[in-house]
Design a protein around this motif. Structure first.
Motif, PDB file in Angstrom:
ATOM      1  N   PHE A  27     -10.112  33.782 -13.454  1.00  0.00           N
ATOM      2  CA  PHE A  27      -9.053  32.851 -13.096  1.00  0.00           C
ATOM      3  C   PHE A  27      -9.584  31.804 -12.138  1.00  0.00           C
ATOM      4  CE2 PHE A  27      -6.762  36.745 -14.267  1.00  0.00           C
ATOM      5  CZ  PHE A  27      -5.937  36.228 -15.258  1.00  0.00           C
ATOM      6  N   ASN A  28      -8.977  30.641 -12.174  1.00  0.00           N
ATOM      7  CA  ASN A  28      -9.353  29.530 -11.310  1.00  0.00           C
ATOM      8  C   ASN A  28      -8.906  29.841  -9.882  1.00  0.00           C
ATOM      9  OD1 ASN A  28      -9.634  27.134  -9.923  1.00  0.00           O
ATOM     10  ND2 ASN A  28      -8.502  25.893 -11.392  1.00  0.00           N
ATOM     11  N   PRO A  29      -9.833  29.956  -8.938  1.00  0.00           N
ATOM     12  CA  PRO A  29      -9.440  30.263  -7.554  1.00  0.00           C
ATOM     13  C   PRO A  29      -8.674  29.117  -6.890  1.00  0.00           C
ATOM     14  CG  PRO A  29     -11.796  29.847  -7.678  1.00  0.00           C
ATOM     15  CD  PRO A  29     -11.287  29.847  -9.086  1.00  0.00           C
ATOM     16  N   VAL A  77      10.826  36.922 -12.448  1.00  0.00           N
ATOM     17  CA  VAL A  77      10.393  35.854 -11.554  1.00  0.00           C
ATOM     18  C   VAL A  77       8.981  36.207 -11.115  1.00  0.00           C
ATOM     19  CG1 VAL A  77      10.776  34.698  -9.350  1.00  0.00           C
ATOM     20  CG2 VAL A  77      12.726  35.292 -10.805  1.00  0.00           C
ATOM     21  N   PHE A  78       8.052  35.310 -11.446  1.00  0.00           N
ATOM     22  CA  PHE A  78       6.647  35.502 -11.110  1.00  0.00           C
ATOM     23  C   PHE A  78       6.249  34.482 -10.054  1.00  0.00           C
ATOM     24  CE2 PHE A  78       6.891  36.521 -15.711  1.00  0.00           C
ATOM     25  CZ  PHE A  78       6.533  37.848 -15.660  1.00  0.00           C
ATOM     26  N   GLN A  79       5.473  34.914  -9.071  1.00  0.00           N
ATOM     27  CA  GLN A  79       4.917  33.993  -8.085  1.00  0.00           C
ATOM     28  C   GLN A  79       3.438  34.290  -7.927  1.00  0.00           C
ATOM     29  OE1 GLN A  79       7.139  32.689  -4.554  1.00  0.00           O
ATOM     30  NE2 GLN A  79       5.504  33.619  -3.341  1.00  0.00           N
ATOM     31  N   GLY A  80       2.643  33.229  -7.999  1.00  0.00           N
ATOM     32  CA  GLY A  80       1.206  33.364  -7.865  1.00  0.00           C
ATOM     33  C   GLY A  80       0.520  32.179  -8.505  1.00  0.00           C
TER      34      GLY A  80
END
Length: 121
Positions: A27-29, A77-80
């Motif tokens: 994943f892109n940091p 609901v996703f957060q990140g």
């Protein structure tokens, strides 16, 4: 004991019903942190969707929650990081027993002090 192990112990699931961790990409940091509300339609209730979503979200270090709605849909609901949220939505569609026919999403304001992802009832 993982959330999945606790749930398997609590509910009688078929022997072949195993949570499989997908191969996680790099994943892109520097991906932006977002909060996204999603509504999943299709065969998403009675198939372990909430539990699989929570397990995968925890593996991805996402925060938020997931719950069944009375109309047969599932709300999450996703957060990140945005790339991890895009990944979880695709990964859930490839899980056994789950058949997503439609996803509706919208962005929400980020909650800075949220630290967990959990199923809601």
């Amino acid at each position: 004991m993982s959330l999945w192990d606790k749930l398997r112990a609590k509910f009688a699931l078929p022997a072949d019903y195993e949570l499989q961790t997908p191969n996680l990409p790099h994943f892109n940091p520097n991906a932006p942190i977002i909060r996204q509300e999603c509504f999943f339609s299709g065969q998403v209730q009675g198939v372990g969707f909430r539990f699989q979503t929570a397990e995968l979200a925890q593996q991805l270090s996402l925060t938020g929650w997931v719950k069944n709605l009375d109309d047969g849909r599932v709300q999450a609901v996703f957060q990140g990081p945005s790339d991890k949220i895009a990944f979880i939505k695709k990964a859930l569609a490839q899980r056994p027993y789950i058949k997503i026919t439609h996803i509706t999403s919208r962005k929400l304001a980020v909650i800075p002090d949220e630290h967990v992802f959990e199923p809601r009832y």
